[in-house]
Design a protein around this motif. Sequence first.
Motif, mmCIF file in Angstrom:
data_model
loop_
_atom_site.group_PDB
_atom_site.id
_atom_site.type_symbol
_atom_site.label_atom_id
_atom_site.label_comp_id
_atom_site.label_asym_id
_atom_site.label_seq_id
_atom_site.Cartn_x
_atom_site.Cartn_y
_atom_site.Cartn_z
ATOM 1 N N TYR A 156 -36.284 -24.606 -51.474
ATOM 2 C CA TYR A 156 -36.148 -26.034 -51.209
ATOM 3 C C TYR A 156 -34.720 -26.284 -50.731
ATOM 4 O O TYR A 156 -33.751 -25.960 -51.429
ATOM 5 C CB TYR A 156 -36.434 -26.841 -52.476
ATOM 6 C CG TYR A 156 -36.146 -28.323 -52.349
ATOM 7 C CD1 TYR A 156 -36.840 -29.101 -51.436
ATOM 8 C CD2 TYR A 156 -35.176 -28.928 -53.140
ATOM 9 C CE1 TYR A 156 -36.572 -30.464 -51.309
ATOM 10 C CE2 TYR A 156 -34.913 -30.285 -53.035
ATOM 11 C CZ TYR A 156 -35.613 -31.042 -52.112
ATOM 12 O OH TYR A 156 -35.337 -32.383 -51.985
ATOM 13 N N TYR A 157 -34.595 -26.799 -49.500
ATOM 14 C CA TYR A 157 -33.306 -27.159 -48.931
ATOM 15 C C TYR A 157 -33.215 -28.679 -48.836
ATOM 16 O O TYR A 157 -34.189 -29.330 -48.445
ATOM 17 C CB TYR A 157 -33.157 -26.610 -47.502
ATOM 18 C CG TYR A 157 -33.234 -25.112 -47.347
ATOM 19 C CD1 TYR A 157 -32.106 -24.310 -47.543
ATOM 20 C CD2 TYR A 157 -34.418 -24.492 -46.941
ATOM 21 C CE1 TYR A 157 -32.162 -22.938 -47.359
ATOM 22 C CE2 TYR A 157 -34.484 -23.117 -46.751
ATOM 23 C CZ TYR A 157 -33.352 -22.345 -46.965
ATOM 24 O OH TYR A 157 -33.420 -20.988 -46.783
ATOM 25 N N ARG A 158 -32.058 -29.235 -49.148
ATOM 26 C CA ARG A 158 -31.860 -30.671 -48.936
ATOM 27 C C ARG A 158 -30.405 -30.943 -48.584
ATOM 28 O O ARG A 158 -29.501 -30.172 -48.930
ATOM 29 C CB ARG A 158 -32.305 -31.501 -50.140
ATOM 30 C CG ARG A 158 -31.721 -31.107 -51.477
ATOM 31 C CD ARG A 158 -30.443 -31.812 -51.788
ATOM 32 N NE ARG A 158 -30.651 -33.090 -52.408
ATOM 33 C CZ ARG A 158 -29.738 -33.741 -53.110
ATOM 34 N NH1 ARG A 158 -28.538 -33.211 -53.292
ATOM 35 N NH2 ARG A 158 -29.983 -34.918 -53.647
ATOM 36 N N MET B 239 -29.556 -25.738 -52.045
ATOM 37 C CA MET B 239 -30.677 -24.823 -51.882
ATOM 38 C C MET B 239 -31.135 -24.349 -53.258
ATOM 39 O O MET B 239 -30.323 -23.863 -54.053
ATOM 40 C CB MET B 239 -30.232 -23.622 -51.036
ATOM 41 C CG MET B 239 -31.240 -22.498 -50.929
ATOM 42 S SD MET B 239 -30.646 -21.131 -49.867
ATOM 43 C CE MET B 239 -29.436 -20.369 -50.950
ATOM 44 N N VAL B 240 -32.428 -24.527 -53.547
ATOM 45 C CA VAL B 240 -33.009 -23.970 -54.768
ATOM 46 C C VAL B 240 -34.027 -22.921 -54.341
ATOM 47 O O VAL B 240 -35.061 -23.240 -53.741
ATOM 48 C CB VAL B 240 -33.678 -25.058 -55.637
ATOM 49 C CG1 VAL B 240 -34.286 -24.420 -56.888
ATOM 50 C CG2 VAL B 240 -32.679 -26.142 -56.015
ATOM 51 N N GLU C 125 -26.073 -37.244 -54.687
ATOM 52 C CA GLU C 125 -27.312 -37.857 -54.213
ATOM 53 C C GLU C 125 -27.529 -37.493 -52.745
ATOM 54 O O GLU C 125 -26.587 -37.469 -51.958
ATOM 55 C CB GLU C 125 -27.230 -39.375 -54.354
ATOM 56 C CG GLU C 125 -27.162 -39.851 -55.790
ATOM 57 C CD GLU C 125 -26.958 -41.346 -55.864
ATOM 58 O OE1 GLU C 125 -27.891 -42.049 -56.270
ATOM 59 O OE2 GLU C 125 -25.847 -41.808 -55.507
ATOM 60 N N GLY C 126 -28.779 -37.214 -52.394
ATOM 61 C CA GLY C 126 -29.053 -36.723 -51.054
ATOM 62 C C GLY C 126 -30.001 -37.594 -50.267
ATOM 63 O O GLY C 126 -30.406 -38.676 -50.702
ATOM 64 N N PHE C 127 -30.359 -37.093 -49.106
ATOM 65 C CA PHE C 127 -31.248 -37.806 -48.194
ATOM 66 C C PHE C 127 -32.590 -37.082 -48.076
ATOM 67 O O PHE C 127 -33.528 -37.387 -48.785
ATOM 68 C CB PHE C 127 -30.585 -37.935 -46.817
ATOM 69 C CG PHE C 127 -29.302 -38.701 -46.827
ATOM 70 C CD1 PHE C 127 -29.281 -40.059 -47.099
ATOM 71 C CD2 PHE C 127 -28.102 -38.070 -46.566
ATOM 72 C CE1 PHE C 127 -28.103 -40.779 -47.098
ATOM 73 C CE2 PHE C 127 -26.912 -38.784 -46.556
ATOM 74 C CZ PHE C 127 -26.906 -40.134 -46.822
ATOM 75 N N HIS C 128 -32.638 -36.092 -47.191
ATOM 76 C CA HIS C 128 -33.913 -35.473 -46.832
ATOM 77 C C HIS C 128 -33.888 -33.970 -47.077
ATOM 78 O O HIS C 128 -32.851 -33.311 -46.907
ATOM 79 C CB HIS C 128 -34.228 -35.741 -45.360
ATOM 80 C CG HIS C 128 -34.267 -37.198 -45.013
ATOM 81 N ND1 HIS C 128 -35.218 -38.056 -45.531
ATOM 82 C CD2 HIS C 128 -33.451 -37.955 -44.238
ATOM 83 C CE1 HIS C 128 -34.993 -39.276 -45.059
ATOM 84 N NE2 HIS C 128 -33.936 -39.246 -44.288
ATOM 85 N N GLY C 129 -35.069 -33.436 -47.469
ATOM 86 C CA GLY C 129 -35.182 -32.019 -47.736
ATOM 87 C C GLY C 129 -36.483 -31.445 -47.206
ATOM 88 O O GLY C 129 -37.396 -32.179 -46.809
ATOM 89 N N ILE C 130 -36.578 -30.122 -47.209
ATOM 90 C CA ILE C 130 -37.774 -29.411 -46.758
ATOM 91 C C ILE C 130 -38.033 -28.232 -47.687
ATOM 92 O O ILE C 130 -37.137 -27.755 -48.382
ATOM 93 C CB ILE C 130 -37.648 -28.895 -45.306
ATOM 94 C CG1 ILE C 130 -36.451 -27.930 -45.183
ATOM 95 C CG2 ILE C 130 -37.527 -30.050 -44.321
ATOM 96 C CD1 ILE C 130 -36.384 -27.204 -43.841
ATOM 97 N N TRP C 131 -39.270 -27.787 -47.675
ATOM 98 C CA TRP C 131 -39.656 -26.547 -48.365
ATOM 99 C C TRP C 131 -39.958 -25.492 -47.311
ATOM 100 O O TRP C 131 -40.655 -25.764 -46.329
ATOM 101 C CB TRP C 131 -40.880 -26.772 -49.240
ATOM 102 C CG TRP C 131 -41.433 -25.514 -49.856
ATOM 103 C CD1 TRP C 131 -42.461 -24.744 -49.382
ATOM 104 C CD2 TRP C 131 -40.958 -24.866 -51.043
ATOM 105 N NE1 TRP C 131 -42.664 -23.666 -50.196
ATOM 106 C CE2 TRP C 131 -41.764 -23.721 -51.234
ATOM 107 C CE3 TRP C 131 -39.953 -25.153 -51.966
ATOM 108 C CZ2 TRP C 131 -41.585 -22.857 -52.320
ATOM 109 C CZ3 TRP C 131 -39.770 -24.283 -53.033
ATOM 110 C CH2 TRP C 131 -40.572 -23.160 -53.204
#
Length: 489
Positions: A49-51, A76-77, A477-483
């Motif tokens: 998971y990246y954000r 990154m997790v 605090e973040g915005f957008h992420g993807i898997w």
Amino acid sequence: MNKHVTQHNGLQFPQDIVFSAYAAPVRIEGEVHDLEVIGRIPAGLEGVYYRNSADHTYPPLLGKDIFLNGDGMVHMVRIQNGHADLAMRYVRTRKFLIERQARKAMFGAYRNPFTNSPEVAGEDANTANTSVMWHHGKLYALKESGRPYELDPVTLETRGETDFGGQLRSRTFTAHPKMDPLTGECIAFAYNCDGTASNDIELYTIAPDGEFTRTERFTAPYCSMVHDFLVSRNYIAFVICPMVCDWDRVRKGEPYWHWDSHRQTHVAVIPRRQGVAGIRWFTAPKLAMQTHTFNAWEGGSHLVLDQFVTESGWLSQFPDIHNPEAKELPPFGERWTIDLSSASGAIDISRFIGHIGEMPVIDQRFAMTRVRHFWFGTNNPKLGPMLPFGPKGPPFTCLGHFDEETGKLDFYYAGPDSSPEEPCFVPRSADATEGDGWLLSIVGRRAENRTDLVILDARNLSAGPVATIRFPCRVHEGFHGIWVNADVL
């Protein structure tokens, strides 16, 4: 001692809402191997998971700033065999490197080159802080006011700004590209193409191997913030809303964007095969601003746009030209339907999710067709009290799931003093039915000044997390992420 003060050089952040308490800059790069896990990470959930987030490196040059102007910090997790590792690293943009060398801020207000230090005149202020993209086997950090920065997907080290081998003509690139689940194509765009205010929009189609197969420009009715867009199987749609930029105002030091309620909201519809030669323009029956989009799909001759819409601009960040005291209104899930066989140009608007929300996601395997399941960040007073406003407005306390087939709304309440962020859907398996999978979300534990990543059953949010991955620290605090699945990494 104030934790934001480094006494040997006097560095100190402003003690205002953007730079204090849970919103304060974190500025930490590093790794944590084997995070604590409460519950059990689902078998088969393997990948990363990246954000992206905006984490100011230095106190603002002008003494104050908006959160949007922070430097890109990617988190990154990595999840493997039931274990989770955390890594976090700044994107080494040109701006970041210049300011690190100077040990102070050199760039001024958000997207305003006239407020920069004279020493950086003509330099690129791109912060690469909004979202991340995975395509043709590469990872990119994105900000709509600049070109992408390629990152190493394993270490997060910055490989550099890219124009995709000379294929990207614009000086900018969207933070919300769309991936076609059937063709593997990336459909993307740029606005303010030359890096300054304009009404030109450039449209790209990128093949699965990274080749740009189409590059075209068209002209919008006025210079607008075009943060997101929609793509269906056969069409591309842009909502041009009156969050406008006037370069003369920028030159005077005013904010880059203003809400102009005297303008109309327009929709451009572009056939994917024909391109901009077939563009059609429609005028919305109300003043509106698209915040973020769910999906676009077709039913017969009708093009349907599912999106979150507010009837005000983003007034918590940028002022109303005509009414500086105006308050920002909450977004709702709206369905805009256009009959492309009709000459009337009418847009039918209905509210299909009767609950406030933002940061929408769907099961991307079914994008560009009609879907049943919708997830979003939200609040629900029946489950817990609202949290105090932050620099981005009211933080979420819940995640929501709307099942359009049943009409049911289901919520995950993150708990007291806790705020979930944008959800990310991950299918249970490649052939799982729509919506069968996991919902991931960063959750800020504000009272503990710490962060979690929760994993929820996407179709049963109210059951609570199947696993909570506990960070030993706070991340910004973040915005957008993807898997990204392990098999493609």
